[in-house]
Design a protein around this motif. Structure first.
Motif, PDB file in Angstrom:
ATOM      1  N   UNK A   1      43.669  50.084  23.912  1.00 59.79           N
ATOM      2  CA  UNK A   1      44.392  50.755  24.983  1.00 59.79           C
ATOM      3  C   UNK A   1      43.439  51.416  25.974  1.00 59.79           C
ATOM      4  N   UNK A   2      42.359  52.027  25.481  1.00 61.34           N
ATOM      5  CA  UNK A   2      41.391  52.642  26.395  1.00 61.34           C
ATOM      6  C   UNK A   2      40.804  51.589  27.337  1.00 61.34           C
ATOM      7  N   UNK A   3      40.576  50.398  26.795  1.00 52.68           N
ATOM      8  CA  UNK A   3      40.020  49.309  27.600  1.00 52.68           C
ATOM      9  C   UNK A   3      41.034  48.813  28.632  1.00 52.68           C
ATOM     10  N   UNK A   4      42.266  48.535  28.176  1.00 54.28           N
ATOM     11  CA  UNK A   4      43.287  47.982  29.069  1.00 54.28           C
ATOM     12  C   UNK A   4      43.744  49.031  30.089  1.00 54.28           C
ATOM     13  N   UNK A   5      43.868  50.293  29.669  1.00 54.78           N
ATOM     14  CA  UNK A   5      44.293  51.333  30.602  1.00 54.78           C
ATOM     15  C   UNK A   5      43.310  51.469  31.760  1.00 54.78           C
TER      16      UNK A   5
ATOM     17  N   UNK B   1      44.342  50.839  35.862  1.00 51.06           N
ATOM     18  CA  UNK B   1      44.164  51.834  36.920  1.00 51.06           C
ATOM     19  C   UNK B   1      43.623  51.214  38.201  1.00 51.06           C
ATOM     20  N   UNK B   2      43.350  49.904  38.165  1.00 48.70           N
ATOM     21  CA  UNK B   2      42.883  49.184  39.357  1.00 48.70           C
ATOM     22  C   UNK B   2      44.039  48.309  39.857  1.00 48.70           C
TER      23      UNK B   2
ATOM     24  N   UNK C   1      45.318  44.332  38.862  1.00 51.59           N
ATOM     25  CA  UNK C   1      46.631  44.032  38.309  1.00 51.59           C
ATOM     26  C   UNK C   1      47.313  42.948  39.136  1.00 51.59           C
ATOM     27  N   UNK C   2      47.263  43.099  40.449  1.00 50.26           N
ATOM     28  CA  UNK C   2      47.921  42.126  41.325  1.00 50.26           C
ATOM     29  C   UNK C   2      47.317  40.733  41.151  1.00 50.26           C
ATOM     30  N   UNK C   3      45.992  40.650  41.139  1.00 51.72           N
ATOM     31  CA  UNK C   3      45.335  39.348  41.000  1.00 51.72           C
ATOM     32  C   UNK C   3      45.637  38.710  39.641  1.00 51.72           C
ATOM     33  N   UNK C   4      45.672  39.546  38.589  1.00 47.87           N
ATOM     34  CA  UNK C   4      45.957  39.005  37.265  1.00 47.87           C
ATOM     35  C   UNK C   4      47.359  38.433  37.163  1.00 47.87           C
ATOM     36  N   UNK C   5      48.331  39.171  37.706  1.00 45.48           N
ATOM     37  CA  UNK C   5      49.708  38.688  37.667  1.00 45.48           C
ATOM     38  C   UNK C   5      49.866  37.461  38.544  1.00 45.48           C
ATOM     39  N   UNK C   6      49.190  37.448  39.702  1.00 41.97           N
ATOM     40  CA  UNK C   6      49.250  36.274  40.574  1.00 41.97           C
ATOM     41  C   UNK C   6      48.719  35.042  39.852  1.00 41.97           C
ATOM     42  N   UNK C   7      47.688  35.231  39.029  1.00 43.22           N
ATOM     43  CA  UNK C   7      47.137  34.094  38.278  1.00 43.22           C
ATOM     44  C   UNK C   7      48.150  33.575  37.272  1.00 43.22           C
TER      45      UNK C   7
ATOM     46  N   UNK D   1      52.947  54.930  39.575  1.00 44.52           N
ATOM     47  CA  UNK D   1      52.553  55.670  38.374  1.00 44.52           C
ATOM     48  C   UNK D   1      51.195  56.349  38.577  1.00 44.52           C
ATOM     49  N   UNK D   2      51.139  57.613  38.304  1.00 50.89           N
ATOM     50  CA  UNK D   2      49.866  58.326  38.390  1.00 50.89           C
ATOM     51  C   UNK D   2      49.027  57.950  37.178  1.00 50.89           C
ATOM     52  N   UNK D   3      47.705  57.932  37.276  1.00 43.97           N
ATOM     53  CA  UNK D   3      46.863  57.515  36.145  1.00 43.97           C
ATOM     54  C   UNK D   3      47.149  58.272  34.857  1.00 43.97           C
TER      55      UNK D   3
END
Length: 371
Positions: free
Chosen positions: A214-218, A222-223, A227-233, A326-328
């Motif tokens: 979770x620390x890694x994915x969170x 926060x970027x 997130x947008x590029x990953x979902x677009x892929x 969502x705030x960090x």
């Protein structure tokens, strides 16, 4: 029957299917197929089978005909073997091949018929009724302890894959000293086969693994741009997966369904004219039904893929909007179930390694959380 009786006596003594299979493997007793490890499902089915439950002749009155009942020994006890317990349906499945075409394979579907659709066959009972009842009562009381811990909120449930290739399942151990619960992720193969398993992956502490992943994915969540590029892929991968011309493919399956209907009428005409026997007609019609069902499934699959692609795009927009608002600090307030839902949305898969955890998915590919 000596092995079957021993299995029932072990169950009556409080051993569950997993403990019984371990005991049988340690004694060198092979399964009916010759395997050194008994399938757990085989043991469960054996312990619940009506074949081994002794019934007096009077209890069979509602299960067999009067003619059969009159032939049975009034002082004997009988088990029941069910003829026609399973119904198996064969169908053809269409799959894309490497050349851009389609290939077909046969698949079967099996269902358990209700008792009123089966035929009861009396068989002389070989085990005492009391032993079978005691074994079944102990089996019913031997509830899996893991079910009591489902409320824990396992963040990585269904997402961890062992180095041996099997999925990892959840496991809770309770200390005999202080009664405290300790939660782990354990290779499913190793948990099922125990000493008979050659997997060397050790159990993974749940809290430690969940915290590091979770620390890694969170940090990645926060970027917003990442997130947008990953979902677009993900959306692009789903768009590339269907065939190149879905409309033409759909027309082809509709035509195949219509052709099946035409051929059905032609076969029936041939049989009426004496050019085909009833057995041949039945065989031809079954083949047509299988082909027609396969075409209908493929047509429905095309529609599902269109709806899924549209759904992923809607989920993308909703996820990006929620991440933007969502705030960090709010990320750290998500529950275990909510984190698991986020992981699944991002198609996350985690594999434990000696140096850490390999994480792959929409936001990362083969990345390793540090720490």
């Amino acid at each position: 029957m000596s092995v079957v009786e021993r299995i029932f006596r072990m169950a009556a003594g409080g051993l569950g299917p997993q403990a019984i299979r371990t005991r049988l493997h340690g004694e060198g007793t092979p399964s009916p197929t010759g395997s050194p490890v008994w399938p757990r499902r085989t043991l469960e089915q054996l312990l619940r089978s009506d074949l081994y439950k002794a019934r007096p002749r009077a209890e069979l009155a509602g299960l067999v005909s009067t003619e059969v009942l009159d032939r049975l020994d009034e002082d004997a006890e009988y088990g029941v073997w069910w003829f026609g317990r399973k119904s198996t349906t064969e169908r053809a499945i269409s799959e894309p091949d490497a050349n851009g075409g389609r290939r077909y394979r046969k698949a079967t579907t099996t269902r358990i018929r209700p008792e009123e659709e089966r035929t009861a066959v009396p068989v002389r009972a070989c085990l005492p009724r009391g032993l079978v009842d005691q074994a079944r009562a102990a089996l019913a009381a031997n509830r899996p302890t893991e079910r009591k811990r489902l409320a824990r909120g396992w963040e990585l449930r269904g997402l961890l894959r062992c180095s041996c290739g099997w999925k990892m399942t959840t496991h809770t151990a309770t200390s005999r000293g202080n009664g405290a619960d300790y939660h782990y992720y354990l290779c499913k193969q190793r948990k099922e086969r125990r000493q008979a398993c050659d997997c060397e992956q050790r159990a993974v502490r749940a809290a430690e693994a969940e915290g590091r992943v979770w620390a890694f994915v969170a940090g990645l969540l926060r970027d917003p741009e990442r997130v947008r590029l990953g979902i677009e892929r993900l959306v692009e991968e789903d768009r590339m997966r269907p065939i190149r011309d879905p409309e033409r493919e759909a027309e082809g399956w509709v035509e195949r369904i219509a052709a099946c209907d035409r051929r059905r009428g032609a076969y029936q005409d041939q049989q009426a004219a004496g050019l085909m026997t009833l057995e041949e007609l039945g065989s031809k019609l079954r083949e047509l039904d299988n082909t027609r069902r396969a075409a209908e499934r493929e047509l429905a699959s095309l529609k599902d893929r269109r709806r899924r692609a549209e759904g992923i795009e809607k989920d993308r927009d909703a996820l990006l909007e929620s991440m933007a608002e969502m705030v960090p600090e709010a990320l750290d307030g998500l529950t275990g179930e909510e984190k698991n839902r986020v992981y699944r949305m991002l198609r996350l898969e985690v594999a434990p390694r000696p140096e850490g955890y390999d994480v792959s998915g929409a936001l990362c590919a083969g990345a390793t959380p540090s720490g």
